[in-house]
Design a protein around this motif. Structure first.
Motif, PDB file in Angstrom:
ATOM      1  N   SER A  37       0.844  -1.189   0.000  1.00 48.49           N
ATOM      2  CA  SER A  37       0.000   0.000   0.000  1.00 48.49           C
ATOM      3  C   SER A  37       0.880   1.238   0.000  1.00 48.49           C
ATOM      4  O   SER A  37       1.423   1.615   1.048  1.00 48.49           O
ATOM      5  N   PRO A  38       1.032   1.901  -1.150  1.00 45.98           N
ATOM      6  CA  PRO A  38       1.825   3.127  -1.177  1.00 45.98           C
ATOM      7  C   PRO A  38       1.339   4.173  -0.182  1.00 45.98           C
ATOM      8  O   PRO A  38       2.150   4.851   0.450  1.00 45.98           O
ATOM      9  N   GLU A  39       0.027   4.294  -0.018  1.00 43.65           N
ATOM     10  CA  GLU A  39      -0.512   5.296   0.902  1.00 43.65           C
ATOM     11  C   GLU A  39      -0.057   5.014   2.343  1.00 43.65           C
ATOM     12  O   GLU A  39       0.399   5.917   3.053  1.00 43.65           O
ATOM     13  N   ARG A  42       3.795   5.387   2.721  1.00 40.87           N
ATOM     14  CA  ARG A  42       4.202   6.793   2.744  1.00 40.87           C
ATOM     15  C   ARG A  42       3.820   7.444   4.073  1.00 40.87           C
ATOM     16  O   ARG A  42       4.572   8.243   4.623  1.00 40.87           O
ATOM     17  N   THR A  61       6.604   9.002  -6.827  1.00 42.44           N
ATOM     18  CA  THR A  61       5.216   8.961  -7.286  1.00 42.44           C
ATOM     19  C   THR A  61       4.548   7.710  -6.715  1.00 42.44           C
ATOM     20  O   THR A  61       5.207   6.802  -6.204  1.00 42.44           O
ATOM     21  N   TYR A  62       3.251   7.662  -6.870  1.00 39.92           N
ATOM     22  CA  TYR A  62       2.492   6.478  -6.442  1.00 39.92           C
ATOM     23  C   TYR A  62       3.041   5.225  -7.129  1.00 39.92           C
ATOM     24  O   TYR A  62       3.257   4.192  -6.490  1.00 39.92           O
ATOM     25  N   TRP A  65       6.346   4.154  -5.596  1.00 40.28           N
ATOM     26  CA  TRP A  65       6.128   3.477  -4.313  1.00 40.28           C
ATOM     27  C   TRP A  65       5.686   2.033  -4.554  1.00 40.28           C
ATOM     28  O   TRP A  65       6.183   1.112  -3.923  1.00 40.28           O
ATOM     29  N   ARG A  66       4.729   1.845  -5.469  1.00 39.54           N
ATOM     30  CA  ARG A  66       4.248   0.486  -5.766  1.00 39.54           C
ATOM     31  C   ARG A  66       5.390  -0.399  -6.246  1.00 39.54           C
ATOM     32  O   ARG A  66       5.506  -1.554  -5.834  1.00 39.54           O
TER      33      ARG A  66
END
Length: 186
Positions: A37-39, A42, A61-62, A65-66
């Motif tokens: 989960s990138p969110e 982060r 960026t998202y 992260w993924r």
């Protein structure tokens, strides 16, 4: 402002090197965040590292992260205090049986409560048995990490108490970045 930044690299070369910390009192549990989960990652990164100058991942960026989180063998282990995220450890498998503890720390409100030693102990145990969860990985032969003079004041002591040994020290002049948060820009 330029200041000297000292970075220490530390390692364990056997599971027998680990000296586990005592389990803290209270309702503390440590769980693997098995869904990348990138969110959430982060949030952990910015919340743990905001006051100790963690900035290298803030611009990702998202999709970036993924990409980091979905690499086979990358694991995030999260400490919870009564259901609230208190800190995390991120493991990154590398060639030749090495596993790096890429990030480790506690949110500021949870520091000084003996959670960090326990979280680090569990993270190191999970680094040593990583191949059991990822059958395509070779067994772990070395667990390593780095810390620096900008990290929290108890970080080095925790690593040494858990059985890590310093194998490299580097010092360089470096501009200290502003502490990003976790509030501004979090």
């Amino acid at each position: 402002m330029d200041t000297d930044l000292t970075t220490w690299s530390l390692e364990q070369t056997s599971p027998a090197d680990l000296r586990p910390a005592a389990v803290p009192d209270g309702d503390i549990r440590i769980e693997r965040a098995a869904v990348p989960s990138p969110e959430f990652s982060r949030f952990l990164y910015a919340s743990v590292g905001g006051d100790i100058h963690w900035t290298d991942r803030l611009g990702l960026t998202y999709a970036q992260w993924r990409e980091v989180l979905e690499r086979p063998g990358v694991e995030t282990w999260v400490a919870y205090d009564r259901g609230t995220p208190a800190g995390y450890v991120e493991l990154d498998p590398q060639p030749e049986g090495a596993v790096e503890i890429v990030y480790f720390g506690l949110l500021p409100a949870f520091r000084g409560r003996r959670i960090g030693g326990h979280l680090l102990s569990v993270g190191v145990e999970r680094a040593w048995d990583l191949a059991e969860r990822w059958p395509d990985r070779e067994p772990t032969k070395r667990v390593w990490l780095h810390t620096c003079s900008w990290d929290g004041p108890t970080a080095m002591d925790n690593y040494l108490r858990r059985g890590f040994r310093i194998f490299k020290t580097e010092t360089e002049p470096k501009a200290q970045p502003a502490t990003p948060g976790p509030w501004p820009g979090a």
